[in-house]
Design a protein around this motif. Structure first.
Motif, PDB file in Angstrom:
ATOM      1  N   ALA A  74      28.544  45.365  27.976  1.00  0.00           N
ATOM      2  CA  ALA A  74      28.746  45.801  29.359  1.00  0.00           C
ATOM      3  C   ALA A  74      28.010  47.109  29.650  1.00  0.00           C
ATOM      4  O   ALA A  74      27.508  47.315  30.757  1.00  0.00           O
ATOM      5  N   ALA A  75      27.935  47.987  28.654  1.00  0.00           N
ATOM      6  CA  ALA A  75      27.249  49.263  28.843  1.00  0.00           C
ATOM      7  C   ALA A  75      25.740  49.068  28.978  1.00  0.00           C
ATOM      8  O   ALA A  75      25.068  49.891  29.593  1.00  0.00           O
ATOM      9  N   ARG A  76      25.201  47.980  28.427  1.00  0.00           N
ATOM     10  CA  ARG A  76      23.762  47.732  28.451  1.00  0.00           C
ATOM     11  C   ARG A  76      23.263  47.119  29.757  1.00  0.00           C
ATOM     12  O   ARG A  76      22.079  47.197  30.052  1.00  0.00           O
ATOM     13  N   ASN A  77      24.180  46.460  30.497  1.00  0.00           N
ATOM     14  CA  ASN A  77      23.748  45.815  31.738  1.00  0.00           C
ATOM     15  C   ASN A  77      24.927  45.751  32.713  1.00  0.00           C
ATOM     16  O   ASN A  77      25.974  45.199  32.382  1.00  0.00           O
ATOM     17  N   PRO A  78      24.740  46.265  33.937  1.00  0.00           N
ATOM     18  CA  PRO A  78      25.826  46.251  34.916  1.00  0.00           C
ATOM     19  C   PRO A  78      26.190  44.840  35.383  1.00  0.00           C
ATOM     20  O   PRO A  78      27.239  44.647  35.996  1.00  0.00           O
ATOM     21  N   GLN A  79      25.345  43.844  35.067  1.00  0.00           N
ATOM     22  CA  GLN A  79      25.670  42.456  35.418  1.00  0.00           C
ATOM     23  C   GLN A  79      26.763  41.879  34.512  1.00  0.00           C
ATOM     24  O   GLN A  79      27.335  40.851  34.819  1.00  0.00           O
ATOM     25  N   VAL A  80      27.020  42.557  33.400  1.00  0.00           N
ATOM     26  CA  VAL A  80      28.069  42.103  32.471  1.00  0.00           C
ATOM     27  C   VAL A  80      29.367  42.780  32.871  1.00  0.00           C
ATOM     28  O   VAL A  80      29.496  43.998  32.839  1.00  0.00           O
ATOM     29  N   ASN A  81      30.327  41.956  33.274  1.00  0.00           N
ATOM     30  CA  ASN A  81      31.644  42.429  33.699  1.00  0.00           C
ATOM     31  C   ASN A  81      32.637  42.028  32.609  1.00  0.00           C
ATOM     32  O   ASN A  81      33.032  40.860  32.526  1.00  0.00           O
ATOM     33  N   TYR A  82      33.001  42.979  31.770  1.00  0.00           N
ATOM     34  CA  TYR A  82      33.858  42.695  30.605  1.00  0.00           C
ATOM     35  C   TYR A  82      35.259  43.254  30.803  1.00  0.00           C
ATOM     36  O   TYR A  82      35.434  44.351  31.323  1.00  0.00           O
ATOM     37  N   ARG A  83      36.227  42.478  30.323  1.00  0.00           N
ATOM     38  CA  ARG A  83      37.622  42.927  30.366  1.00  0.00           C
ATOM     39  C   ARG A  83      38.396  42.357  29.182  1.00  0.00           C
ATOM     40  O   ARG A  83      38.272  41.171  28.872  1.00  0.00           O
ATOM     41  N   LEU A  84      39.179  43.214  28.527  1.00  0.00           N
ATOM     42  CA  LEU A  84      40.083  42.801  27.454  1.00  0.00           C
ATOM     43  C   LEU A  84      41.425  42.494  28.092  1.00  0.00           C
ATOM     44  O   LEU A  84      41.968  43.316  28.842  1.00  0.00           O
ATOM     45  N   VAL A  85      41.967  41.313  27.821  1.00  0.00           N
ATOM     46  CA  VAL A  85      43.193  40.859  28.472  1.00  0.00           C
ATOM     47  C   VAL A  85      44.241  40.516  27.414  1.00  0.00           C
ATOM     48  O   VAL A  85      43.961  39.753  26.488  1.00  0.00           O
ATOM     49  N   ASP A  86      45.445  41.054  27.591  1.00  0.00           N
ATOM     50  CA  ASP A  86      46.582  40.651  26.758  1.00  0.00           C
ATOM     51  C   ASP A  86      47.230  39.457  27.459  1.00  0.00           C
ATOM     52  O   ASP A  86      47.814  39.610  28.531  1.00  0.00           O
ATOM     53  N   PRO A  87      47.134  38.242  26.886  1.00  0.00           N
ATOM     54  CA  PRO A  87      47.650  37.060  27.575  1.00  0.00           C
ATOM     55  C   PRO A  87      49.170  37.084  27.779  1.00  0.00           C
ATOM     56  O   PRO A  87      49.678  36.420  28.681  1.00  0.00           O
ATOM     57  N   ASP A  88      49.873  37.857  26.967  1.00  0.00           N
ATOM     58  CA  ASP A  88      51.325  37.976  27.164  1.00  0.00           C
ATOM     59  C   ASP A  88      51.635  38.851  28.367  1.00  0.00           C
ATOM     60  O   ASP A  88      52.539  38.555  29.145  1.00  0.00           O
ATOM     61  N   ALA A  89      50.871  39.926  28.534  1.00  0.00           N
ATOM     62  CA  ALA A  89      51.098  40.850  29.641  1.00  0.00           C
ATOM     63  C   ALA A  89      50.521  40.312  30.945  1.00  0.00           C
ATOM     64  O   ALA A  89      51.019  40.639  32.025  1.00  0.00           O
ATOM     65  N   GLN A  90      49.461  39.511  30.863  1.00  0.00           N
ATOM     66  CA  GLN A  90      48.823  38.956  32.058  1.00  0.00           C
ATOM     67  C   GLN A  90      48.814  37.429  31.955  1.00  0.00           C
ATOM     68  O   GLN A  90      47.765  36.779  31.928  1.00  0.00           O
ATOM     69  N   PHE A  91      50.022  36.881  31.936  1.00  0.00           N
ATOM     70  CA  PHE A  91      50.236  35.455  31.732  1.00  0.00           C
ATOM     71  C   PHE A  91      49.553  34.613  32.812  1.00  0.00           C
ATOM     72  O   PHE A  91      48.989  33.559  32.528  1.00  0.00           O
ATOM     73  N   GLU A  92      49.607  35.078  34.068  1.00  0.00           N
ATOM     74  CA  GLU A  92      49.011  34.313  35.166  1.00  0.00           C
ATOM     75  C   GLU A  92      47.499  34.145  34.964  1.00  0.00           C
ATOM     76  O   GLU A  92      46.945  33.074  35.182  1.00  0.00           O
ATOM     77  N   LEU A  93      46.828  35.225  34.560  1.00  0.00           N
ATOM     78  CA  LEU A  93      45.385  35.161  34.335  1.00  0.00           C
ATOM     79  C   LEU A  93      45.069  34.231  33.162  1.00  0.00           C
ATOM     80  O   LEU A  93      44.131  33.425  33.230  1.00  0.00           O
ATOM     81  N   ALA A  94      45.867  34.311  32.125  1.00  0.00           N
ATOM     82  CA  ALA A  94      45.670  33.426  30.966  1.00  0.00           C
ATOM     83  C   ALA A  94      45.875  31.969  31.380  1.00  0.00           C
ATOM     84  O   ALA A  94      45.119  31.084  30.957  1.00  0.00           O
ATOM     85  N   THR A  95      46.857  31.712  32.224  1.00  0.00           N
ATOM     86  CA  THR A  95      47.108  30.359  32.724  1.00  0.00           C
ATOM     87  C   THR A  95      45.954  29.894  33.599  1.00  0.00           C
ATOM     88  O   THR A  95      45.496  28.754  33.499  1.00  0.00           O
ATOM     89  N   GLN A  96      45.463  30.766  34.468  1.00  0.00           N
ATOM     90  CA  GLN A  96      44.339  30.448  35.354  1.00  0.00           C
ATOM     91  C   GLN A  96      43.116  30.004  34.545  1.00  0.00           C
ATOM     92  O   GLN A  96      42.389  29.102  34.957  1.00  0.00           O
ATOM     93  N   TYR A  97      42.901  30.630  33.402  1.00  0.00           N
ATOM     94  CA  TYR A  97      41.749  30.296  32.553  1.00  0.00           C
ATOM     95  C   TYR A  97      42.098  29.271  31.470  1.00  0.00           C
ATOM     96  O   TYR A  97      41.276  29.009  30.586  1.00  0.00           O
TER      97      TYR A  97
END
Length: 188
Positions: free
Chosen positions: A113-136
């Motif tokens: 992500a630091a090398r290119n602004p086109q890379v949008n990176y995020r670390l996700v805890d699937p337990d804390a963000q269950f809806e996002l984990a379900t969506q994916y």
């Protein structure tokens, strides 16, 4: 009589000298044995430290090599002209291995992500963000999703390390960079 007394004193002195000599010889033998044991203990400690230093040096060299991206990856990132969303779904981790893997993936993808602004990176805890984990549709801890437009590619935790060259002296090789770069190429 005086000669007899002198002889008796001389014999007494010789006896005391032989006792002192025997005592000193015993002390020297005990001290020599203790020093020999101490020398051997220090030699073994030095050998252990030397082996540990070699392992640490190899680990540091590996870590330094792993935290810098290969020229091929840098070239792919430079040429990237569309947005790539990267979501790494990792639980907080209960074991040291889980924490190490999560940290390794996070550090590597932050570098992307630091090398290119086109890379949008995020670390996700699937337990804390269950809806996002379900969506994916995340069902496996350690899933890294690469998405660009409608194209999607997943990389799994079980693929991230090459254990084929692992030994007592060497850690398993991190294979994530190649997998991550290939995933970016596939979705773009």
């Amino acid at each position: 009589l005086a000669m007899a007394a002198l002889r008796a004193d001389l014999e007494c002195s010789n006896y005391e000298l032989s006792q002192h000599k025997e005592h000193l010889e015993n002390l020297v033998a005990l001290r020599t044995a203790a020093l020999s044991n101490e020398i051997e203990r220090r030699r073994l400690t030095e050998e252990t430290l030397s082996r540990n230093n070699e392992k640490l040096r190899a680990f540091v060299e590996t870590a330094n090599r792993e935290f810098s991206l290969s020229p091929q990856t840098v070239q792919v990132l430079k040429g990237l002209n569309q947005e790539v969303k990267i979501l790494a779904f990792f639980r907080r981790g209960a074991t040291v291995d889980d924490l190490f893997i999560r940290r390794k993936v996070d550090d590597s993808l932050k570098e992307y992500a630091a090398r290119n602004p086109q890379v949008n990176y995020r670390l996700v805890d699937p337990d804390a963000q269950f809806e996002l984990a379900t969506q994916y549709n995340i069902t496996t801890d350690g899933t890294v999703v690469f998405q660009s437009g409608k194209n999607r590619k997943e990389v799994y935790k079980s693929q991230l390390f090459d254990y084929s060259r692992m030994s007592e002296e060497a850690l398993p090789e991190f294979a994530g960079e190649g997998l991550f770069t290939n995933a970016i190429l596939k979705v773009t």
